[in-house]
Design a protein around this motif. Structure first.
Motif, PDB file in Angstrom:
ATOM      1  N   ALA A 191      68.352  44.779  13.465  1.00 41.24           N
ATOM      2  CA  ALA A 191      68.921  44.951  12.133  1.00 41.24           C
ATOM      3  C   ALA A 191      69.032  43.602  11.428  1.00 41.24           C
ATOM      4  O   ALA A 191      68.707  43.487  10.236  1.00 41.24           O
ATOM      5  CB  ALA A 191      70.287  45.627  12.221  1.00 41.24           C
ATOM      6  N   GLY A 228      66.631  43.332   8.443  1.00 41.39           N
ATOM      7  CA  GLY A 228      67.444  43.341   7.233  1.00 41.39           C
ATOM      8  C   GLY A 228      67.271  42.055   6.442  1.00 41.39           C
ATOM      9  O   GLY A 228      67.200  42.071   5.209  1.00 41.39           O
ATOM     10  N   ASP A 284      60.335  45.528   2.614  1.00 42.95           N
ATOM     11  CA  ASP A 284      61.593  46.149   2.224  1.00 42.95           C
ATOM     12  C   ASP A 284      61.454  47.660   2.193  1.00 42.95           C
ATOM     13  O   ASP A 284      62.310  48.399   2.686  1.00 42.95           O
ATOM     14  CB  ASP A 284      62.023  45.613   0.851  1.00 42.95           C
ATOM     15  CG  ASP A 284      63.407  46.085   0.481  1.00 42.95           C
ATOM     16  OD1 ASP A 284      64.235  46.245   1.403  1.00 42.95           O
ATOM     17  OD2 ASP A 284      63.676  46.298  -0.712  1.00 42.95           O
ATOM     18  N   ASN A 305      63.469  50.216   4.547  1.00 43.15           N
ATOM     19  CA  ASN A 305      64.288  51.304   4.002  1.00 43.15           C
ATOM     20  C   ASN A 305      63.871  52.648   4.566  1.00 43.15           C
ATOM     21  O   ASN A 305      64.708  53.494   4.866  1.00 43.15           O
ATOM     22  CB  ASN A 305      64.184  51.332   2.472  1.00 43.15           C
ATOM     23  CG  ASN A 305      65.061  50.280   1.835  1.00 43.15           C
ATOM     24  OD1 ASN A 305      66.079  49.896   2.416  1.00 43.15           O
ATOM     25  ND2 ASN A 305      64.671  49.806   0.675  1.00 43.15           N
ATOM     26  N   ALA A 338      65.236  52.929   8.026  1.00 46.96           N
ATOM     27  CA  ALA A 338      66.676  53.207   8.018  1.00 46.96           C
ATOM     28  C   ALA A 338      66.928  54.669   7.657  1.00 46.96           C
ATOM     29  O   ALA A 338      67.762  55.335   8.273  1.00 46.96           O
ATOM     30  CB  ALA A 338      67.387  52.283   7.034  1.00 46.96           C
ATOM     31  N   LEU A 360      71.146  48.425   9.654  1.00 53.34           N
ATOM     32  CA  LEU A 360      70.052  47.879   8.844  1.00 53.34           C
ATOM     33  C   LEU A 360      70.429  47.881   7.375  1.00 53.34           C
ATOM     34  O   LEU A 360      70.276  46.878   6.667  1.00 53.34           O
ATOM     35  CB  LEU A 360      68.817  48.749   9.093  1.00 53.34           C
ATOM     36  CG  LEU A 360      67.452  48.165   8.821  1.00 53.34           C
ATOM     37  CD1 LEU A 360      67.315  46.825   9.484  1.00 53.34           C
ATOM     38  CD2 LEU A 360      66.380  49.120   9.355  1.00 53.34           C
ATOM     39  N   ARG A 361      70.942  49.022   6.894  1.00 52.71           N
ATOM     40  CA  ARG A 361      71.331  49.126   5.488  1.00 52.71           C
ATOM     41  C   ARG A 361      72.407  48.114   5.170  1.00 52.71           C
ATOM     42  O   ARG A 361      72.414  47.512   4.108  1.00 52.71           O
ATOM     43  CB  ARG A 361      71.848  50.533   5.197  1.00 52.71           C
ATOM     44  CG  ARG A 361      70.741  51.538   5.223  1.00 52.71           C
ATOM     45  CD  ARG A 361      71.218  52.884   4.788  1.00 52.71           C
ATOM     46  NE  ARG A 361      70.067  53.704   4.433  1.00 52.71           N
ATOM     47  CZ  ARG A 361      70.160  54.936   3.986  1.00 52.71           C
ATOM     48  NH1 ARG A 361      71.332  55.476   3.814  1.00 52.71           N
ATOM     49  NH2 ARG A 361      69.071  55.610   3.683  1.00 52.71           N
ATOM     50  N   VAL A 412      73.189  45.188   6.774  1.00 53.88           N
ATOM     51  CA  VAL A 412      72.720  43.800   6.785  1.00 53.88           C
ATOM     52  C   VAL A 412      71.959  43.505   5.510  1.00 53.88           C
ATOM     53  O   VAL A 412      72.178  42.484   4.840  1.00 53.88           O
ATOM     54  CB  VAL A 412      71.819  43.534   8.010  1.00 53.88           C
ATOM     55  CG1 VAL A 412      71.164  42.171   7.897  1.00 53.88           C
ATOM     56  CG2 VAL A 412      72.622  43.629   9.289  1.00 53.88           C
ATOM     57  N   ARG A 413      71.082  44.442   5.105  1.00 60.49           N
ATOM     58  CA  ARG A 413      70.263  44.218   3.919  1.00 60.49           C
ATOM     59  C   ARG A 413      71.138  44.071   2.679  1.00 60.49           C
ATOM     60  O   ARG A 413      70.998  43.109   1.913  1.00 60.49           O
ATOM     61  CB  ARG A 413      69.283  45.379   3.740  1.00 60.49           C
ATOM     62  CG  ARG A 413      68.447  45.284   2.490  1.00 60.49           C
ATOM     63  CD  ARG A 413      67.537  46.499   2.332  1.00 60.49           C
ATOM     64  NE  ARG A 413      66.829  46.448   1.065  1.00 60.49           N
ATOM     65  CZ  ARG A 413      67.337  46.909  -0.077  1.00 60.49           C
ATOM     66  NH1 ARG A 413      68.542  47.439  -0.096  1.00 60.49           N
ATOM     67  NH2 ARG A 413      66.634  46.839  -1.192  1.00 60.49           N
TER      68      ARG A 413
END
Lengths: 316, 306
Positions: free
Chosen positions: A115, A119, A131, A135, A138, A199-200, A202-203
């Protein structure tokens, strides 16, 4: 800080106590009590025997009184015996704890590392190809039914290709390589489960950090991308990650229940499922309570660590 | 990299011209969701018109491969797999929609209550919400689902009915699903209560019920709809896991989850049985998640992540 610590500690203890009582009451509502099960196994028992046995084990007393007696025993470390295994509940839990920690711990480390890496790459170029793929990954991770993914993994790698075992625990005396082979599929599935929310987070956390004026200053002073991310952006994003990670504890335990059941991995999750299905009340009660307590304590710890790491957080 | 500092989303859409609200995948997701519902509702009677039956056991035709008679083949009892899949979809989608709806109703009520009451009641509701969000959901659901309804005083024939299974699982998921909506509604209500028009209404003597129903809830429709859409997917996932574990919808009533628990036993003989129900769950949940995200963007373009 001190009052906050006391308040949160009290809240956590109270929540664990309430969950313990609710679980105790629920387990009481599961089909058949232990004496009824004995009666099914031995038709020679008379109703007088049943009444006597129920009185002996205190099953005829009111719920609150029984809970009080159970709680006193639990505080002394006496959790009773398991019906399925005929062993003290605490011994069984401890013997299964290692397998779960191995599975969940490994998966969690993989998920966190993936992640952070994915991310970060995604956040550096929003709407870029990477990206979009990140996404998509995720989205898949939060939308896929875990048990189905486990079944597909067994189907592909065990049934079709025959590369890996379909499940179960390694036979006694297996070396680390054997354990690793048995761990690959369960860890892969659990990692993906944990990856989605991380992941979401961290991004988006990193994107937010990269918008800060200090980042622009750092770039203006000639810092490269690596330095900007590692020295300036990530340190802002990581503290909040601690609380998200702690919230994942409950989710990881849920995931472990499914993954361990499908892969027949000898951990706590499968133990909970077996105990509930096998009417092993004592075991089910203590195992679920242990999982819940661990989750709530992890959340408490995370709040404290978050406050320590991030000076902007005010505890009150 | 050009424009190395990520520009804010509003600036980007202003510069980039028209960007359809809801992102590129919002509409296809909504269409997919409608198609799934339509297939589940219309599929079984249509299949019946072509002589396909998801209930009729045909032991001479067990595990038949896909062919002209049975588009997806038959299961281990010779029932048409496609029709059975669509019938299961009815149950799974029904549970998903009603479970999410119930969670939203409970969450909205508690959120309003907390925001209007303030003080200790507010603290109690919101701390409970925090704790419920942190709990290990599945182990607790497994224990709750194992509760014997007869011991709760329900008649045995009611407890054995398919309707009871559905009602029980809807209740269980709502029990754990309310905190998200409660948080959203409480936060929204608190900020609205500070707004001029709501303060004016209260000053004119409007009762809390009237303020809540006429001035607060209508303004919160968008976030509530978003939360509910996302919840539908989560509930479908939860139902499928519980049914897979044998604690949700029990056979003979089909659901996507319990079809997969069957498929697990037949994994070596008929792996294709494991494919379709899982794919159906994945599609339905993905569609809900995409539609929810798209609705969130459409309702509040500023909230969109760049």
């Amino acid at each position: 800080m001190r009052t906050y610590l006391l308040r949160r500690g009290f809240e956590t203890a109270a929540s664990i106590l309430i969950v313990a009582f609710l679980l105790f009451a629920l387990v009481d509502l599961m089909p058949g009590d232990p004496i009824d099960l004995m009666l099914q196994a031995d038709p020679r028992l008379t109703s007088a025997d049943v009444a006597r046995l129920k009185a002996l084990h205190g099953l005829d007393r009111p719920l609150l009184e029984r809970f009080g007696a159970w709680l006193l025993g639990a505080l002394r470390g006496e959790f009773g015996f398991s019906r399925l295994y005929g062993l003290p509940v605490a011994d069984i839990l401890l013997s299964r704890l290692g397998a779960t920690l191995l599975l969940v711990g490994t998966s969690f480390l993989f998920a966190l590392a993936l992640a952070m890496a994915l991310g970060t790459i995604a956040a550096l170029r929003p709407h870029g190809l990477v990206d979009r793929l990140v996404n998509l990954l995720a989205l898949f991770a939060v939308s896929v039914p875990s048990f189905w993914l486990a079944l597909l993994a067994i189907l592909l790698f065990a049934v079709e290709l025959g590369w890996l075992p379909a499940g179960g625990e390694p036979p006694a005396g297996t070396g680390p390589a054997g354990w690793a082979r048995h761990l690959v599929l369960p860890v892969a599935v659990t990692t993906l489960l944990g990856l989605g929310p991380l992941l979401r987070f961290v991004r988006s956390g990193l994107l937010e950090a990269l918008r800060e004026p200090c980042i622009r200053t750092a770039r203006a002073k000639g810092a490269g991308t690596a330095r900007v991310v590692l020295r300036h952006a990530l340190p802002q994003a990581v503290p909040a990650l601690v609380t998200v990670v702690a919230l994942q504890t409950g989710g990881l335990l849920s995931g472990a229940l499914v993954v361990e059941t499908v892969f027949a991995w000898p951990g706590m999750g499968r133990l909970i499922y077996e105990a509930v299905m096998g009417n092993d009340y004592n075991l089910a009660l203590v195992a679920v309570l242990a999982g819940t307590a661990a989750t709530l304590l992890a959340n408490l710890a995370a709040d404290l660590v978050h406050a320590r790491l991030d000076p902007r957080v005010q505890l009150g | 990299m050009p424009g190395s500092t990520p520009v804010s989303s509003s600036a980007e859409s202003a510069r980039g011209g028209v960007r359809r609200p809801g992102g590129p995948l919002g509409r296809p997701a909504g269409v997919l969701l409608l198609l799934l519902v339509a297939a589940a509702v219309l599929g079984p009677p249509l299949g019946g018109a072509f002589g396909l039956d998801g209930e009729r056991i045909d032991l001479a035709n067990r595990l038949a491969p896909p062919g002209p008679g049975h588009p997806l083949g038959t299961d281990e009892l010779g029932r048409d797999f496609l029709v059975r899949l669509l019938e299961a979809g009815r149950v799974s989608l029904l549970v998903g929609l009603s479970g999410a709806a119930l969670a939203t109703v409970i969450g909205s009520a508690l959120g309003l209550l907390a925001a209007f009451a303030r003080g200790p009641l507010d603290a109690l509701v919101m701390r409970t919400a925090d704790i419920v969000l942190a709990l290990p959901l599945l182990p607790l659901l497994v224990v709750l689902a194992a509760v014997d309804p007869i011991r709760l005083g329900l008649p045995a024939e009611l407890a054995a009915s398919a309707g009871f299974d559905v009602a029980r699982i809807v209740l269980l998921v709502a029990l754990f699903g309310w905190p998200t909506t409660a948080r959203i509604v409480r936060a929204g209500t608190l900020s609205l209560l500070a707004a001029e028009h709501v303060r004016a209404a209260r000053a004119l003597g409007a009762s809390p019920a009237r303020v809540a129903s006429r001035h607060v809830l209508p303004s919160l429709t968008a976030p509530i709809v978003v939360a509910t859409t996302l919840a539908v997917g989560q509930v479908i996932l939860g139902e499928s896991v519980l049914s897979f574990l044998g604690l949700g919808i029990r056979p003979p009533t089909p659901s996507w989850g319990n079809m997969l628990s069957n498929a697990q036993e037949m994994l070596w003989q008929a792996p294709r049985l494991a494919l379709w129900p899982g794919l159906a769950i994945l599609l339905a949940v993905t569609a809900c998640n995409l539609a929810g995200d798209a609705l969130a963007e459409a309702a509040d373009p500023r909230a969109r992540g760049p």
